[in-house]
Structure formats: C-alpha cells, structure tokens
Design an enzyme around this catalytic site. Structure first.
Site, PDB file in Angstrom:
ATOM      1  N   ASP A  58       8.623  11.436  -3.036  1.00 41.30           N
ATOM      2  CA  ASP A  58       7.770  10.009  -3.029  1.00 41.30           C
ATOM      3  C   ASP A  58       7.601   9.507  -4.601  1.00 41.30           C
ATOM      4  O   ASP A  58       7.109  10.401  -5.318  1.00 41.30           O
ATOM      5  CB  ASP A  58       6.233  10.602  -2.529  1.00 41.30           C
ATOM      6  CG  ASP A  58       5.260   9.146  -2.532  1.00 41.30           C
ATOM      7  OD1 ASP A  58       5.487   8.283  -3.359  1.00 41.30           O
ATOM      8  OD2 ASP A  58       4.298   9.238  -1.809  1.00 41.30           O
ATOM      9  N   GLU A  63      -0.048  12.578   2.792  1.00 39.45           N
ATOM     10  CA  GLU A  63       0.727  11.497   2.680  1.00 39.45           C
ATOM     11  C   GLU A  63       2.279  11.898   3.431  1.00 39.45           C
ATOM     12  O   GLU A  63       2.691  10.963   4.006  1.00 39.45           O
ATOM     13  CB  GLU A  63       0.876  10.956   1.251  1.00 39.45           C
ATOM     14  CG  GLU A  63      -0.513  10.353   1.008  1.00 39.45           C
ATOM     15  CD  GLU A  63      -0.548   9.964  -0.400  1.00 39.45           C
ATOM     16  OE1 GLU A  63       0.326  10.229  -1.184  1.00 39.45           O
ATOM     17  OE2 GLU A  63      -1.654   9.466  -0.874  1.00 39.45           O
ATOM     18  N   ASP A  92      -3.570   3.566   3.673  1.00 43.41           N
ATOM     19  CA  ASP A  92      -2.667   4.455   2.811  1.00 43.41           C
ATOM     20  C   ASP A  92      -3.642   3.913   1.304  1.00 43.41           C
ATOM     21  O   ASP A  92      -3.520   2.727   1.176  1.00 43.41           O
ATOM     22  CB  ASP A  92      -1.318   4.056   2.633  1.00 43.41           C
ATOM     23  CG  ASP A  92      -0.824   4.368   1.393  1.00 43.41           C
ATOM     24  OD1 ASP A  92      -1.398   5.235   0.686  1.00 43.41           O
ATOM     25  OD2 ASP A  92       0.348   3.944   1.183  1.00 43.41           O
ATOM     26  N   LYS A 128      -7.543   6.652  -8.491  1.00 44.18           N
ATOM     27  CA  LYS A 128      -7.268   8.047  -7.283  1.00 44.18           C
ATOM     28  C   LYS A 128      -7.203   9.044  -8.281  1.00 44.18           C
ATOM     29  O   LYS A 128      -7.423  10.254  -7.715  1.00 44.18           O
ATOM     30  CB  LYS A 128      -6.087   7.653  -6.555  1.00 44.18           C
ATOM     31  CG  LYS A 128      -5.702   8.864  -5.740  1.00 44.18           C
ATOM     32  CD  LYS A 128      -4.583   7.870  -4.761  1.00 44.18           C
ATOM     33  CE  LYS A 128      -4.070   9.133  -3.846  1.00 44.18           C
ATOM     34  NZ  LYS A 128      -2.932   8.497  -2.927  1.00 44.18           N
TER      35      LYS A 128
HETATM   36  P1  ADP Z   1       1.528   4.453  -4.935  1.00 43.97           P
HETATM   37  O1  ADP Z   1       1.880   5.079  -3.755  1.00 43.97           O
HETATM   38  O2  ADP Z   1       1.586   4.832  -6.455  1.00 43.97           O
HETATM   39  O3  ADP Z   1       0.198   3.301  -4.725  1.00 43.97           O
HETATM   40  P2  ADP Z   1       3.678   2.268  -4.280  1.00 43.97           P
HETATM   41  O4  ADP Z   1       4.432   3.481  -3.347  1.00 43.97           O
HETATM   42  O5  ADP Z   1       3.233   1.163  -3.643  1.00 43.97           O
HETATM   43  O6  ADP Z   1       2.681   2.961  -5.159  1.00 43.97           O
HETATM   44  O7  ADP Z   1       4.836   2.187  -5.559  1.00 43.97           O
HETATM   45  C1  ADP Z   1       4.291   1.068  -6.502  1.00 43.97           C
HETATM   46  C2  ADP Z   1       5.552   1.179  -7.349  1.00 43.97           C
HETATM   47  O8  ADP Z   1       6.770   0.642  -6.844  1.00 43.97           O
HETATM   48  C3  ADP Z   1       5.061   0.040  -8.631  1.00 43.97           C
HETATM   49  O9  ADP Z   1       5.522   0.748  -9.775  1.00 43.97           O
HETATM   50  C4  ADP Z   1       6.065  -1.030  -8.250  1.00 43.97           C
HETATM   51  O10 ADP Z   1       6.725  -1.741  -9.540  1.00 43.97           O
HETATM   52  C5  ADP Z   1       7.384  -0.163  -7.689  1.00 43.97           C
HETATM   53  N1  ADP Z   1       8.181  -1.189  -6.747  1.00 43.97           N
HETATM   54  C6  ADP Z   1       7.826  -1.698  -5.585  1.00 43.97           C
HETATM   55  N2  ADP Z   1       9.065  -2.649  -5.392  1.00 43.97           N
HETATM   56  C7  ADP Z   1      10.053  -2.414  -6.096  1.00 43.97           C
HETATM   57  C8  ADP Z   1      11.337  -2.728  -6.096  1.00 43.97           C
HETATM   58  N3  ADP Z   1      11.841  -3.640  -5.019  1.00 43.97           N
HETATM   59  N4  ADP Z   1      12.122  -2.161  -6.975  1.00 43.97           N
HETATM   60  C9  ADP Z   1      11.642  -1.154  -8.023  1.00 43.97           C
HETATM   61  N5  ADP Z   1      10.395  -0.846  -8.013  1.00 43.97           N
HETATM   62  C10 ADP Z   1       9.657  -1.351  -6.966  1.00 43.97           C
HETATM   63 MG    MG Z   2       1.807   6.202  -2.189  1.00 42.39          MG
END
Ligand code: ADP
Ligand code: MG
Length: 585
Positions: free
Chosen positions: A180, A157, A11, A73
């Site tokens: 998402d 995704e 991912d 990205k």
């Molecule tokens: P992406 O797909 O954009 O790369 P992710 O799905 O990994 O990212 O999401 C990252 C986001 O999720 C960040 O903004 C992070 O702060 C938030 N995040 C991760 N864990 C938590 C949580 N327990 N509560 C709230 N937000 C969270």
């Molecule tokens: Mg993502």
C-alpha cells in the site's frame, strides 16, 4: 424515525477518504455533489467559524496554511513524544484536536452518503492501518461518534483491501502481501486466511514515504534555479498522474512568479529516474515483513496493490520484480480499502449475507429420471443461495422405492454426468403413478447442497447433504464438462428423444395389446388392421439398429392416433357398464 438499514463503509485515509454502501446487493462508493468519490482528508477552519472539508479546504491551503489541517491521521491517538508525533501547534491555536479534525472529515463523508442515499444514516465501519494500536483505534472510533456515527467495527486496511480483491474466496492458509503506497505513507502487510478470517502475520512500512514525496521530488526537478519548488507542487502532481498512462507530458505553469512561465516536456523515463530511489526505499520494508512472517516471496499466493501511488507503472514493475510475480491489479488501488469497508459493512447489515452470495453454480444439478435421463433441477449459473424442486412418481407397478441419484453436469444422459450422492426413498407399492415423491434442492450461501426427498403420502423426509461440491468445481473440469456437452449436443439430444419415445412406446404397446384382446369387437376389421400394422411398426423400430429416434416418435404417435377411437369406446363401455351395474340404465 425508523432506523436506516444502511451501514457505511469508510476509508479514513491520510490523504484521501472515501465512503460507500451496499445498495441492492452491490457494494458502491458514493460521490459528492460534484461527482467525486474521493474526498481529500483536509479541513479548513474559516475565520467566521465555518468549516470546509475536502477539495474546498485543500484549495485554501496555500492561502491560509495556518487554518488548514491535512494528514491529521498521523496525529490521531498519539501521545506527545510518541513515534513521529509532532506538537500540533496550529491545532492548538485553532482550538481543536486530531479527533475533532477527523470527526469533521467523517461528518462530511456522512453528509455525502446521506445526500446520495436521500436518508439519514448513523452506522459505519471505518478502516485503520494494521499497525494502529488500541489508543489510535479508540481515537478513530471516538471521532466517528463525534460525527454522529455508531462505529460498528474498526477494520484493518489490508484486510479490507483483501476483501475487495475477493481474496477471502481463496480458502484456508492462503498467504497474501498487501503493498500500500498512498499519499504520505507506505505500508506492507502479510496476511493469512485462517478459519475464514484474515490474520495479519506481519506489517512494516514507512510513515514518511508516499505520493507527496514523489510530488516534491518532481517539483524540485521542474523548479527553475532560484524559485520556490512548492509553487510547482500542484502541476507536478498532475503531471505525475498523467505519466501513469502516457509516455510523455507537457508541464505548464504560466506566470508562476508574475513574470516567467514554465513549459517543459517531461518523459516517463526522466520521471522514473527521478523517483526510483524513493520506490527502492520500500524494498527493505517488504523483506522485513516477509522475514517477520517467516515466508519467502514464492510462498505467497497473491500480491495486491493498494493506494493511489501504485498506479505508477514503475511501482508495478518494481513490485513484480521484488516478489517474483505479477501483482494482482484487478481493483482500483485507491478505492480497494473503501470497497472492503463497504463489503464488511454489507455483511454486518445483512445486505450482503456472505461474500459468497454472488457465487453461481458452475454446473447444472439434477437427478436421474426413469430411462437414464438427466433431469435438471438447478440450472448452471444460478445465483446462490437458491432452492428448487419437482415432483416425481413411480414408473413401474408395485415399485417399493425410488432411487434418487443426485447428478451434476450438462449432459443429457445421466451416465455422462457426475454423481454427487444418492438417496433411496421407500414407499408403499401401488399402481404406476401412485407414489408421489417431492425432491427439493437447496444451496445455502456457503455452497452446501441439501437434497430433500419427501414421500407426500407419509410425509417421510429423507435428507442428503452434499458439502461444497455443488459450487466448488475447479475451472478446468467445468470447462471440460461444457466442451463435452457442446461436442455431444447432437447425439445427446438424439439419445434423449430416443429414450423418451422408447418409454412412450413401451408403455403404449402392452396397453394396446390388452385392449384389443379384451374389446376387439368394439372396432371394425379395418380399424383393427390399422392398429395392428401401426403396433408392428413401433415394435420393429424399437429393435432396429441403429436407433431412429424420430421414426419411433412418429410411429408411436400414429399408433396413439389409431387407438384413439378404441380408447374412446373403451371409456364409453366402461361408463355404460358401471352405470348398469349400479342399475341406472
Ligand atoms: P491515502 O491512503 O494516503 O489517503 P491514496 O491511496 O488515495 O491515499 O493515494 C493518494 C496518492 O496517490 C496521492 O499522492 C496521489 O497523487 C497518488 N495518485 C493518485 N492517482 C495517481 C495516478 N494515476 N498516478 C500516480 N499517482 C497517483
Ligand atoms: Mg490508504
């Protein structure tokens, strides 16, 4: 060097990236040397030509922003002037491109995997947003190749997420919404399962909405008047995450300007009030995606949550209300896309033959044997695919064929189980036990049961194929079958003991009668009396009501014992006769 059997599932996220693999049949995500399975999608070009990726690069961001790249990205595969494309001025200064920066991240993920697996790996499946166009997909593929990976497939995704949630098992025409909310982007996709694959019916979203906006809103709220909110971003994000599980949290940042310290209590309620307008912004996109797919929320079969920001309780409540149903939260939202990529990679490499691989038979499968009993061939809860067989023979003299009734269920008596089909196996008539019919049950990865019956004398095969019923039984019927088998366990077992004792008695009685009539002189008067009394006992118990299975079993054993002497003498006499016939004595 022999090729590694592993294909990585990756991912490649805007904020975070993950890598995993199917190992020993299980999809797993791989951790780096510090135990983290999540790698920030950040790259820092150290002045000496060294490149840092992940957490190390992120820590450099505030000190060295000009040499740190995040959210690349957003730029990959875009042409100047297209969409939200911004001139990547500092990329040009650094002498790099979005594809090269992405390749650095992929190279790092490859290294994490190789370290964990202790071998080189060169193939991968990489996910991209459903809305990525050809140029963006190709650029992602190019980045993979630059990192030394053969990109076996680019997967959307939301499709990967649906795979991770196991929704491919829901069946044809099921409709799914994938909500998402990640770090910097919001995507909503509506999928439909058609001919075994997911089709994306519609996508919508906001490329400038995500967890980063929440962090900024909270940092602005926490920052005392006249200070730079950016200073509080890190503590804001940490506090936000704590509020996903706790009701209140203390936010502290000592000497943020060298002089003053921050220490405030923050409640989830305050936090929710602050971020509600941001979450509300996802609503119109969801409605748009639904209308593009021509669906109303009640026509959806599942709503799944993806992205770290969907861990926020307000987001979950908001989605539940908007779609009129509880979202499925069975998977880790920030790992679901990677998990799906891993599953897809596992299917491609053959290490996960089909996702159905981990299915089990919900109920036992077997055939009816002589006397109306259930003979289990594949027990309940066997992992499919599987194969098992047994040999059967004719129970009656001169029998011309054997009827094989294929049964499913947990009851001892054939009649209480469900019949899935039947086969008649013809064979030449002969003495009892002369025919030998092998019966084999095979359930393939698709849940199709094939019953093969072979007459071993002629080698003639008879095959019966039973579609899906062997595996697809609705839960309610399975529960009912199991409850009944437990409820009737005692009488069922009694019935089985009775039937077995009866079969034995019915076989023994005529044999004893014939033996006594022919060779009665071979036993003493006493012995003869004992044999006759025992036989009478068996006879009586056979017709007595109610059936006493244990008494019949005992009486049959007594008769068997009493005739042992007779049987031995019969054999001796037969041997003598045969020898004398051949003139040996
Ligand atoms: P992406 O797909 O954009 O790369 P992710 O799905 O990994 O990212 O999401 C990252 C986001 O999720 C960040 O903004 C992070 O702060 C938030 N995040 C991760 N864990 C938590 C949580 N327990 N509560 C709230 N937000 C969270
Ligand atoms: Mg993502």
């Amino acid at each position: 060097m022999s090729a590694s059997p592993f294909i990585l599932g990756i991912d490649l996220g805007t904020t975070n990236s993950l890598v995993g693999v199917v190992d020993s049949g299980f999809p797993i995500l791989l951790a780096d040397e510090s135990g983290s399975r999540i790698t920030p999608s950040a790259v820092n070009y150290v002045a000496d030509g060294q490149v840092l990726v992940g957490g190390a690069a992120l820590r450099k961001r505030s000190l060295d922003p000009q040499r740190t790249v995040t959210s690349v990205k957003r730029l990959i595969g875009r042409r100047p002037g297209e969409g939200d494309w911004q001139p990547p001025y500092h990329l040009r200064q650094l002498g790099t491109t979005p594809v090269q920066v992405s390749a650095e991240i992929l190279r790092r993920l490859k290294a994490i995997a190789e370290r964990a697996l202790e071998q080189p790996v060169s193939r991968a499946v990489i996910t991209v947003p459903a809305y990525f166009n050809d140029a963006q997909r190709n650029a992602t593929k190019q980045a993979g190749e630059l990192a030394g990976l053969t990109v076996e497939r680019i997967v959307s995704e939301p499709t990967a997420a649906a795979l991770a949630y196991g929704l491919d098992k829901l069946g044809e025409h099921q409709k799914i919404a994938v909500y998402d909310l990640g770090g910097g982007t919001f995507d909503i996709s509506i999928l439909e399962m058609r001919e075994g694959v997911f089709q994306v019916l519609s996508t919508a979203g906001d490329t400038q909405l995500g967890g980063d906006d929440i962090d900024r809103a909270l940092a602005a709220h926490l920052a005392p008047a006249g200070t730079d909110p950016a200073v509080f971003l890190e503590v804001a994000e940490a506090a936000k995450k704590r509020l996903s599980s706790g009701e209140t949290t203390r936010v502290e940042l000592p000497f943020y300007d060298g002089k003053n310290s921050l220490s405030v209590e923050l409640s989830r309620e305050t936090f929710e009030k602050l971020i509600r307008p941001l979450i509300e912004r996802t609503k119109s996109h969801c409605l748009r995606a639904l209308s593009d797919a021509g669906l109303s929320p009640d026509q959806l079969d599942e709503v799944i949550l993806v992205g770290g920001s969907t861990r926020i309780p307000l987001v979950r409540r908001f989605v539940a209300k908007l779609f009129g149903r509880e979202p499925n939260i069975s998977q880790n939202p920030d790992e679901a896309v990677a998990m799906g990529a891993v599953i897809q990679a596992g299917i491609l490499s053959g290490s996960l033959r089909h996702v159905l691989l981990l299915d089990v038979t919900p109920l036992s499968l077997g055939i009816e044997t002589f006397g109306g009993l259930m003979n289990i061939i594949i027990p309940r809860n066997s992992t499919i695919p599987c194969k098992a067989g047994e040999m059967f023979t004719n129970a009656v003299v001169g029998q011309k064929d054997m009827l094989i009734r294929v049964l499913q269920g947990e009851r001892e008596l054939a009649k209480d189980n469900w019949e899935l089909g039947r086969i008649v196996v013809p064979f030449p008539p002969g003495p009892k036990g002369s025919a030998r019919v092998g019966v084999q049950f095979t359930i393939d990865a698709n849940g199709i049961l094939q019953v093969l019956a072979r007459d071993t004398a002629t080698g003639q095969d008879t095959v019966l194929e039973i579609q899906n019923t062997a595996v697809d039984v609705d839960d309610e019927r399975v529960e009912q079958m199991i409850a009944e088998s437990v409820e009737h366990a005692f009488e069922d077992m009694n019935e089985r003991v009775w039937t077995e004792a009866k079969l034995k008695a019915e076989e023994l009685l005529p044999a004893v009668e014939t033996a006594l009539a022919q060779f009665g002189d071979a036993v003493s008067e006493d012995e003869r009396g004992l044999i006759q009394a025992s036989a009478a006992d068996v006879q009586r118990l056979l017709v007595a009501e109610p059936h006493d299975a244990n008494a019949l079993k005992k009486a049959t054993a007594v008769l068997d014992d009493a005739t042992q002497e007779l049987a031995v003498r019969l054999v001796e006499r037969a041997v003598e006769e045969s020898l004398s016939r051949r003139g040996i004595t």
